[in-house]
Design a protein around this motif. Structure first.
Motif, PDB file in Angstrom:
ATOM      1  N   GLU A  47       0.987  -1.395   0.185  1.00 53.64           N
ATOM      2  CA  GLU A  47      -0.119   0.039   0.224  1.00 53.64           C
ATOM      3  C   GLU A  47       0.677   1.012   0.090  1.00 53.64           C
ATOM      4  OE1 GLU A  47      -3.433   0.151   3.125  1.00 53.64           O
ATOM      5  OE2 GLU A  47      -3.699  -2.045   2.552  1.00 53.64           O
ATOM      6  N   VAL A  48       1.999   1.485   0.448  1.00 56.13           N
ATOM      7  CA  VAL A  48       2.778   2.664   1.081  1.00 56.13           C
ATOM      8  C   VAL A  48       3.167   2.261  -0.320  1.00 56.13           C
ATOM      9  CG1 VAL A  48       5.124   3.292   1.802  1.00 56.13           C
ATOM     10  CG2 VAL A  48       3.543   2.072   3.326  1.00 56.13           C
ATOM     11  N   ARG A  49       4.143   1.380  -1.156  1.00 55.17           N
ATOM     12  CA  ARG A  49       5.168   1.960  -2.903  1.00 55.17           C
ATOM     13  C   ARG A  49       4.013   2.300  -3.461  1.00 55.17           C
ATOM     14  NH1 ARG A  49       6.820  -3.478  -0.983  1.00 55.17           N
ATOM     15  NH2 ARG A  49       5.836  -4.310  -1.996  1.00 55.17           N
ATOM     16  N   LEU A  50       2.777   1.538  -3.189  1.00 55.36           N
ATOM     17  CA  LEU A  50       1.005   2.223  -4.373  1.00 55.36           C
ATOM     18  C   LEU A  50       1.574   3.666  -4.369  1.00 55.36           C
ATOM     19  CD1 LEU A  50      -0.504   1.699  -6.373  1.00 55.36           C
ATOM     20  CD2 LEU A  50      -1.677   1.176  -4.896  1.00 55.36           C
ATOM     21  N   ALA A  51       1.521   4.453  -3.031  1.00 59.70           N
ATOM     22  CA  ALA A  51       0.842   5.651  -2.834  1.00 59.70           C
ATOM     23  C   ALA A  51       1.909   6.099  -3.754  1.00 59.70           C
ATOM     24  CB  ALA A  51       1.108   6.153  -2.079  1.00 59.70           C
ATOM     25  N   GLY A  52       3.544   5.653  -3.667  1.00 56.03           N
ATOM     26  CA  GLY A  52       4.433   6.043  -3.892  1.00 56.03           C
ATOM     27  C   GLY A  52       4.648   6.569  -5.386  1.00 56.03           C
ATOM     28  N   ARG A  53       4.439   5.308  -6.258  1.00 59.88           N
ATOM     29  CA  ARG A  53       4.395   4.769  -7.206  1.00 59.88           C
ATOM     30  C   ARG A  53       3.206   5.866  -8.218  1.00 59.88           C
ATOM     31  NH1 ARG A  53       6.937   5.554 -11.504  1.00 59.88           N
ATOM     32  NH2 ARG A  53       6.155   4.159 -13.122  1.00 59.88           N
ATOM     33  N   LEU A  54       2.303   6.385  -7.403  1.00 57.35           N
ATOM     34  CA  LEU A  54       1.246   7.170  -7.694  1.00 57.35           C
ATOM     35  C   LEU A  54       1.759   8.838  -8.161  1.00 57.35           C
ATOM     36  CD1 LEU A  54      -2.711   6.128  -6.108  1.00 57.35           C
ATOM     37  CD2 LEU A  54      -1.173   5.648  -8.637  1.00 57.35           C
ATOM     38  N   ALA A  55       2.309   8.851  -7.115  1.00 60.32           N
ATOM     39  CA  ALA A  55       2.598  10.579  -6.406  1.00 60.32           C
ATOM     40  C   ALA A  55       4.300  10.479  -8.104  1.00 60.32           C
ATOM     41  CB  ALA A  55       3.600  10.260  -5.419  1.00 60.32           C
TER      42      ALA A  55
END
Length: 196
Positions: free
Chosen positions: A16-24
């Motif tokens: 979940e943390v990596r997904l948020a970072g990837r979206l940014a």
């Protein structure tokens, strides 16, 4: 609420943390402000900001809109936040996305992998579930949808088809699409998607 790697706790949180970072990262790579992305996606600036900070989890519809703007399938985006994918994708390690709001469950059976153009996804919709996508994640995406149980109404490129157990609908997606489970039972289907 969505759930990746059920029953794996810490691993799910890390994804979940990596997904948020990837979206940014995807927004920054394009040089877009949150306002510009909001205009392109139809998602409010505040929602985008909260998604990128990992404060909220995206619904299937929100993630679908972002995938369309970034020209990615949902599986490809999720694969980008995984570690190196294995050649054998064990059932217990397949990513699962749950959207409780719409009644959609998506299992990435065979996620995207470097050098491979296809992916296999299992979808489940509860009776009454209705999911619409305004644009394809990638124009011209080839899809083969094989219904395993139940029936689903699929609208693609302006044409609506009712597809029952054992039937397969295939097309290249150039426009909007919609998946609706008319009930009374849930529908379970497999999607083979091939990048153009």
């Amino acid at each position: 609420m969505w759930d990746i790697f059920p029953d794996m706790g810490k691993a799910a949180e890390e994804v979940e943390v990596r997904l948020a970072g990837r979206l940014a990262e995807l927004r920054i790579e394009r040089g877009w402000s949150l306002e510009e992305l909001a205009g392109r996606s139809g998602i409010s600036r505040s929602t985008l900001s909260r998604l990128e900070r990992g404060e909220i989890s995206p619904t299937a519809a929100l993630l679908g809109r972002l995938c369309a703007v970034y020209e990615r399938t949902m599986s490809r985006l999720l694969a980008e936040v995984e570690s190196e994918p294995p050649q054998v994708v064990r059932a217990g390690a397949q990513q699962i996305f749950r959207d409780e709001e719409t009644g959609f469950v998506r299992r990435s059976v065979s996620p995207p992998h470097p050098g491979l153009r296809g992916e296999v996804v299992e979808g489940t919709l509860r009776p009454g579930a209705d999911i619409a996508y305004g644009t394809p994640p990638v124009p011209g995406l080839e899809q083969h949808i094989w219904v395993l149980e139940g029936a689903v109404e699929i609208t693609a490129n302006g044409h609506t088809h009712t597809v029952g157990a054992g039937d397969c609908l295939r097309f290249r997606l150039w426009g909007a699409s919609r998946f609706r489970c008319p009930g009374p039972d849930p529908v379970r289907y497999a999607v083979l998607a091939v990048m153009p």
